[in-house]
Design a protein around this motif. Structure first.
Motif, PDB file in Angstrom:
ATOM      1  N   GLU A  18      29.147  99.012  -1.556  1.00 39.62           N
ATOM      2  CA  GLU A  18      29.342 100.464  -1.387  1.00 39.62           C
ATOM      3  C   GLU A  18      28.267 101.048  -0.460  1.00 39.62           C
ATOM      4  O   GLU A  18      28.558 101.910   0.377  1.00 39.62           O
ATOM      5  CB  GLU A  18      29.251 101.155  -2.754  1.00 39.62           C
ATOM      6  CG  GLU A  18      30.381 100.794  -3.696  1.00 39.62           C
ATOM      7  CD  GLU A  18      30.105 101.216  -5.137  1.00 39.62           C
ATOM      8  OE1 GLU A  18      31.052 101.207  -5.939  1.00 39.62           O
ATOM      9  OE2 GLU A  18      28.927 101.546  -5.471  1.00 39.62           O
ATOM     10  N   PHE A  19      27.060 100.551  -0.620  1.00 37.46           N
ATOM     11  CA  PHE A  19      25.946 100.998   0.228  1.00 37.46           C
ATOM     12  C   PHE A  19      26.293 100.704   1.705  1.00 37.46           C
ATOM     13  O   PHE A  19      26.084 101.542   2.592  1.00 37.46           O
ATOM     14  CB  PHE A  19      24.666 100.278  -0.225  1.00 37.46           C
ATOM     15  CG  PHE A  19      23.406 100.663   0.480  1.00 37.46           C
ATOM     16  CD1 PHE A  19      23.265 101.882   1.132  1.00 37.46           C
ATOM     17  CD2 PHE A  19      22.312  99.792   0.489  1.00 37.46           C
ATOM     18  CE1 PHE A  19      22.072 102.233   1.780  1.00 37.46           C
ATOM     19  CE2 PHE A  19      21.132 100.124   1.126  1.00 37.46           C
ATOM     20  CZ  PHE A  19      21.020 101.344   1.780  1.00 37.46           C
ATOM     21  N   ASP A  21      29.257 100.571   3.005  1.00 39.71           N
ATOM     22  CA  ASP A  21      30.255 101.561   3.447  1.00 39.71           C
ATOM     23  C   ASP A  21      29.554 102.858   3.875  1.00 39.71           C
ATOM     24  O   ASP A  21      29.899 103.466   4.890  1.00 39.71           O
ATOM     25  CB  ASP A  21      31.242 101.876   2.318  1.00 39.71           C
ATOM     26  CG  ASP A  21      32.145 100.698   2.000  1.00 39.71           C
ATOM     27  OD1 ASP A  21      32.271  99.798   2.866  1.00 39.71           O
ATOM     28  OD2 ASP A  21      32.717 100.657   0.888  1.00 39.71           O
ATOM     29  N   TYR A  22      28.570 103.267   3.086  1.00 45.12           N
ATOM     30  CA  TYR A  22      27.811 104.503   3.356  1.00 45.12           C
ATOM     31  C   TYR A  22      27.084 104.370   4.708  1.00 45.12           C
ATOM     32  O   TYR A  22      27.054 105.304   5.521  1.00 45.12           O
ATOM     33  CB  TYR A  22      26.823 104.686   2.195  1.00 45.12           C
ATOM     34  CG  TYR A  22      26.073 105.999   2.081  1.00 45.12           C
ATOM     35  CD1 TYR A  22      26.401 107.134   2.824  1.00 45.12           C
ATOM     36  CD2 TYR A  22      25.012 106.102   1.156  1.00 45.12           C
ATOM     37  CE1 TYR A  22      25.685 108.322   2.659  1.00 45.12           C
ATOM     38  CE2 TYR A  22      24.297 107.281   0.987  1.00 45.12           C
ATOM     39  CZ  TYR A  22      24.638 108.385   1.742  1.00 45.12           C
ATOM     40  OH  TYR A  22      23.927 109.560   1.581  1.00 45.12           O
ATOM     41  N   CYS A  41      31.296 111.162   6.754  1.00 44.38           N
ATOM     42  CA  CYS A  41      30.292 110.642   5.823  1.00 44.38           C
ATOM     43  C   CYS A  41      30.190 111.554   4.602  1.00 44.38           C
ATOM     44  O   CYS A  41      30.153 111.086   3.460  1.00 44.38           O
ATOM     45  CB  CYS A  41      28.947 110.517   6.536  1.00 44.38           C
ATOM     46  SG  CYS A  41      27.681 109.732   5.523  1.00 44.38           S
ATOM     47  N   TRP A  44      33.184 111.091   2.423  1.00 43.16           N
ATOM     48  CA  TRP A  44      33.066 109.817   1.677  1.00 43.16           C
ATOM     49  C   TRP A  44      32.132 110.002   0.467  1.00 43.16           C
ATOM     50  O   TRP A  44      32.431 109.546  -0.637  1.00 43.16           O
ATOM     51  CB  TRP A  44      32.523 108.729   2.607  1.00 43.16           C
ATOM     52  CG  TRP A  44      32.363 107.400   1.922  1.00 43.16           C
ATOM     53  CD1 TRP A  44      33.306 106.419   1.790  1.00 43.16           C
ATOM     54  CD2 TRP A  44      31.179 106.913   1.248  1.00 43.16           C
ATOM     55  NE1 TRP A  44      32.792 105.357   1.080  1.00 43.16           N
ATOM     56  CE2 TRP A  44      31.488 105.630   0.725  1.00 43.16           C
ATOM     57  CE3 TRP A  44      29.906 107.431   1.029  1.00 43.16           C
ATOM     58  CZ2 TRP A  44      30.563 104.859   0.018  1.00 43.16           C
ATOM     59  CZ3 TRP A  44      28.987 106.671   0.314  1.00 43.16           C
ATOM     60  CH2 TRP A  44      29.308 105.402  -0.179  1.00 43.16           C
ATOM     61  N   LEU A  45      31.026 110.713   0.698  1.00 43.71           N
ATOM     62  CA  LEU A  45      30.066 110.952  -0.386  1.00 43.71           C
ATOM     63  C   LEU A  45      30.698 111.751  -1.520  1.00 43.71           C
ATOM     64  O   LEU A  45      30.505 111.424  -2.696  1.00 43.71           O
ATOM     65  CB  LEU A  45      28.865 111.736   0.145  1.00 43.71           C
ATOM     66  CG  LEU A  45      27.575 110.993   0.449  1.00 43.71           C
ATOM     67  CD1 LEU A  45      26.519 111.983   0.925  1.00 43.71           C
ATOM     68  CD2 LEU A  45      27.049 110.218  -0.772  1.00 43.71           C
ATOM     69  N   HIS A  48      32.930 109.564  -3.404  1.00 44.39           N
ATOM     70  CA  HIS A  48      32.164 108.584  -4.172  1.00 44.39           C
ATOM     71  C   HIS A  48      31.557 109.236  -5.423  1.00 44.39           C
ATOM     72  O   HIS A  48      31.580 108.666  -6.509  1.00 44.39           O
ATOM     73  CB  HIS A  48      31.079 107.946  -3.315  1.00 44.39           C
ATOM     74  CG  HIS A  48      30.456 106.759  -3.967  1.00 44.39           C
ATOM     75  ND1 HIS A  48      31.066 105.523  -3.972  1.00 44.39           N
ATOM     76  CD2 HIS A  48      29.326 106.625  -4.698  1.00 44.39           C
ATOM     77  CE1 HIS A  48      30.325 104.685  -4.678  1.00 44.39           C
ATOM     78  NE2 HIS A  48      29.253 105.321  -5.119  1.00 44.39           N
ATOM     79  N   TYR A  88      22.094 112.693   4.272  1.00 46.24           N
ATOM     80  CA  TYR A  88      22.954 111.616   4.763  1.00 46.24           C
ATOM     81  C   TYR A  88      22.925 111.532   6.282  1.00 46.24           C
ATOM     82  O   TYR A  88      23.538 110.647   6.860  1.00 46.24           O
ATOM     83  CB  TYR A  88      24.394 111.774   4.230  1.00 46.24           C
ATOM     84  CG  TYR A  88      25.125 112.993   4.755  1.00 46.24           C
ATOM     85  CD1 TYR A  88      25.769 112.974   5.994  1.00 46.24           C
ATOM     86  CD2 TYR A  88      25.159 114.187   4.035  1.00 46.24           C
ATOM     87  CE1 TYR A  88      26.424 114.105   6.489  1.00 46.24           C
ATOM     88  CE2 TYR A  88      25.805 115.310   4.508  1.00 46.24           C
ATOM     89  CZ  TYR A  88      26.442 115.261   5.740  1.00 46.24           C
ATOM     90  OH  TYR A  88      27.063 116.381   6.234  1.00 46.24           O
ATOM     91  N   LYS A 122      19.665 107.120   3.367  1.00 52.50           N
ATOM     92  CA  LYS A 122      20.845 106.789   2.563  1.00 52.50           C
ATOM     93  C   LYS A 122      20.501 105.892   1.372  1.00 52.50           C
ATOM     94  O   LYS A 122      20.942 106.140   0.249  1.00 52.50           O
ATOM     95  CB  LYS A 122      21.910 106.145   3.444  1.00 52.50           C
ATOM     96  CG  LYS A 122      22.579 107.150   4.396  1.00 52.50           C
ATOM     97  CD  LYS A 122      23.504 106.484   5.407  1.00 52.50           C
ATOM     98  CE  LYS A 122      24.230 107.525   6.243  1.00 52.50           C
ATOM     99  NZ  LYS A 122      24.987 106.910   7.354  1.00 52.50           N
ATOM    100  N   PHE A 126      21.069 106.946  -2.466  1.00 56.85           N
ATOM    101  CA  PHE A 126      22.112 106.166  -3.137  1.00 56.85           C
ATOM    102  C   PHE A 126      21.580 105.533  -4.428  1.00 56.85           C
ATOM    103  O   PHE A 126      22.315 105.401  -5.412  1.00 56.85           O
ATOM    104  CB  PHE A 126      22.668 105.104  -2.180  1.00 56.85           C
ATOM    105  CG  PHE A 126      24.075 104.676  -2.506  1.00 56.85           C
ATOM    106  CD1 PHE A 126      25.090 105.616  -2.619  1.00 56.85           C
ATOM    107  CD2 PHE A 126      24.386 103.340  -2.701  1.00 56.85           C
ATOM    108  CE1 PHE A 126      26.400 105.224  -2.932  1.00 56.85           C
ATOM    109  CE2 PHE A 126      25.684 102.939  -3.005  1.00 56.85           C
ATOM    110  CZ  PHE A 126      26.689 103.882  -3.126  1.00 56.85           C
TER     111      PHE A 126
END
Ligand code: BES
Ligand code: MN
Length: 456
Positions: A18-19, A21-22, A41, A44-45, A48, A88, A122, A126
Motif C-alpha cells: 500500500e505504501f 501505491d502511495y 494522490c 487515493w488517501l 484509503h 502528501y 509519505k 503512513f
C-alpha cells in the motif's frame, strides 16, 4: 495493546504494498504540471482512510486539496482530541539522471525503500495511519479522538492551510498536534524535536542590458549582471558563513549551557557527517559545533543561481540578467519581517548603479520552540522509549514546518515533533529513501502514543 502490536506485525507485507501505491503518485506541489497527480494522490488517501475505518473527506482549496480523516466519534465524546498532521506533497525530483531508479517507481533494497516522498513525508504519515488501522481493525478502543490533516502544500509554504484552520477552528480544536515530519539522529535512536528553524524566501534579479550582448563588442563598457550578482552575494557573509548584513542577528537567543552540553552527546559525529555529505571539509561559524550550526544558528543560503548561457559549448555574451533564489533560516527570537527588511535594505544599498535590482518576496515563518517539560511532551517521550526500547534524545532541528506556528496561534495547540527520518534518507535529494525499520518502529510509536497522551 497486544492485539494492536500483533496486527502490525502480521500485516507488514500488505502495508508495504500500500505504501508503494502511495509513493507512485508524482505529487510535486511546486510544479503546475503535477496538479492532477496531487488531486489523484489526495483522492487515493481519502479512499484509503475510509477503507481502514476513518471518516474521511477531500477538502478542495485554491491550491492543492487537504485530506481530513477522523475516528468515528461517540455522541458528546469527552475524550481528549489529538490531530495528526502530515503532507502528501513532495519536493521536485530533479536532477533525474542521478536517481538509480525513477523517483516515482518505488524500489525496495534490503531494509530501505527508495522513492521521492518516502521519508518526506509519505512514509512518516503512513506509519500513523497504519497504527490507527490496527486499533480499528482489532476493535481495540482508542482512548482519544483523532483527526488526521494531510495537506498538499507543505513544500511550497502551506498557503491554504492557515485559512482552512481558521474556517474549521471548532472542528479542529485539539489538545496537541502530533507530527512525524522531522528526523532521528541515528537508527534506533529516537528523538523529540523541541525546536525548528524559521525561514524567509525571496528571489533577486539583477538586470543589465536590454538583451544578451556580444561580449567582445560591448563587454567592458557595460556591467555583467552575473558578475555583479556574484560580487553582491559574496559580500553577504564572511568566510565562515557569518552574515554581515547589519541587523540580521537581532533577537537571536543564545544557546543555554544545558543545551550546549546536551549537543555534545548528539550521536552523529562530525567525521561521519563529513563523510555522509561528501564534503572535503565541514564549514561554519566559529564558536559553534556543526550540530549547533545546522539547528540553532541562522543562515543565508543561495538555493538556485541562474544567468546566461547554460547549453552545450561556449557562447560569448554579456547576459541581460542574473537571478538568485535565496532562503534564510531563522532561529528564536528573530522576526521574519524584520530580517526581510534588513536584508532588502542592504541589497538595495549595496547594489551597484550599473544594474537594476528586483526583489520578489516568497513565504516566511518564525522559528518554533516547544517545552519538553509539558505533560504531552513527557507522554511522547514515554511512547518513544516503549517503541524503540531506548531513551529518546531532545534536540533542535534545522528544517522548517511553517504551519506549526499557526497550530499554536489559531488552535492554541502545541506540536509534538516525533520524527522517524534518518540523516542519510536523502530528503530533497536524489535517491530519497525511508528505512523499513523506521516505518515499523514508527507504527509502534504511534500505537503507544495514544494511551500515553490520553492518560495525561
Ligand atoms: N520535513 C521537512 C522539515 C524538516 C526536515 C524539519 C528535517 C526538521 C528536520 C519539511 O517537509 C520541509 O522540507 N519543509 C520546508 C519548508 C519550506 C518549504 C517552507 C523546508 O524546511 O525547507
Ligand atoms: Mn520537505
Amino acid at each position: 495493546m497486544q492485539p494492536v502490536l500483533d496486527y502490525l506485525k502480521q500485516n507488514q507485507k500488505r502495508f508495504l504494498a500500500e505504501f508503494c501505491d502511495y509513493l507512485r503518485f508524482a505529487s510535486v506541489s511546486a510544479q503546475t504540471q503535477h496538479k492532477p497527480d496531487l488531486l489523484a494522490c489526495a483522492q487515493w488517501l481519502v479512499a484509503h482512510c475510509q477503507k481502514i475505518g476513518l471518516d474521511a473527506r477531500l477538502c478542495p482549496t485554491d491550491g492543492h486539496p487537504i485530506v481530513v480523516a477522523k475516528t468515528k466519534r461517540e455522541k458528546n465524546s469527552c475524550q481528549p482530541h489529538f490531530m495528526v498532521y502530515g503532507h502528501y506533497d513532495v519536493q521536485p525530483p530533479e536532477p533525474l539522471d542521478l536517481w538509480l531508479t525513477p523517483p516515482f517507481e518505488p524500489r525496495v533494497a534490503g531494509r530501505n525503500i527508495f522513492a521521492r516522498g518516502s521519508t518526506d513525508n509519505k512514509g512518516q504519515n503512513f506509519a500513523h495511519l497504519k497504527a490507527v488501522e490496527a486499533y480499528l481493525k482489532t476493535g481495540t478502543p482508542l482512548p482519544c479522538d483523532l483527526t488526521f490533516v494531510i495537506e498538499g502544500e507543505e513544500e511550497v509554504g502551506s498557503k491554504s492551510l492557515a485559512g482552512f484552520l481558521k474556517q474549521h477552528r471548532r472542528e479542529l480544536a485539539c489538545d496537541a498536534v502530533v507530527i512525524s515530519d522531522t528526523g532521528m539522529p541515528a537508527p534506533g535512536r529516537p528523538a523529540l524535536t523541541c525546536g525548528l528553524r524559521g525561514i524567509i524566501a525571496f528571489e533577486i534579479t539583477l538586470r543589465g542590458p536590454a538583451r544578451d550582448l556580444h561580449s567582445g563588442i560591448f563587454g567592458g563598457a557595460v556591467d555583467n549582471p552575473a558578475m555583479a550578482l556574484a560580487q553582491l552575494l559574496a559580500r553577504v557573509r564572511d568566510e565562515t558563513g557569518r552574515v554581515k548584513i547589519p541587523g540580521f542577528y537581532d533577537g537571536v537567543a543564545p544557546l543555554s549551557k544545558h543545551e550546549r552540553a546536551q549537543n555534545k552527546n548528539y550521536p552523529l559525529k562530525d567525521a561521519q557527517l563529513k563523510k555522509m555529505l561528501g564534503v572535503p571539509q565541514l564549514f561554519g561559524e566559529r564558536g559553534f559545533t556543526p550540530t549547533e550550526q545546522r539547528s540553532a544558528r541562522p543562515t543565508f543560503e543561495i538555493n538556485g543561481l541562474t544567468s546566461g548561457y547554460q547549453g552545450e559549448g561556449s557562447k560569448t555574451i554579456v547576459p541581460a540578467w542574473a537571478r538568485a533564489k535565496i532562503t534564510c533560516r531563522l532561529v528564536p527570537d528573530q522576526q521574519p519581517a524584520h530580517v526581510r527588511q534588513v536584508v532588502c535594505a542592504w541589497l538595495k544599498k549595496n547594489c551597484p548603479p550599473t544594474v537594476r535590482l528586483e526583489i520578489t518576496a516568497g513565504h516566511g515563518a518564525e522559528a518554533y520552540h516547544v517545552s519538553p517539560e509539558s505533560q504531552p511532551a513527557q507522554a511522547a517521550l514515554r511512547a518513544l522509549e516503549k517503541a524503540f526500547g531506548c531513551k529518546p534524545l531532545l534536540m533542535r532541528e534545522g528544517g522548517s514546518i511553517p504551519i506549526v506556528n499557526e497550530f499554536k496561534k489559531i488552535l492554541g495547540a502545541d506540536s509534538l515533533l516525533l520524527g522517524i527520518g534518518l540523516p542519510d534518507d536523502n530528503a530533497h535529494s536524489p535517491n530519497e529513501k525511508f528505512s523499513l525499520d523506521c516505518f515499523e518502529n514508527g507504527q509502534r510509536m504511534s500505537a503507544y502514543l495514544w494511551p500515553e497522551l490520553a492518560a495525561e
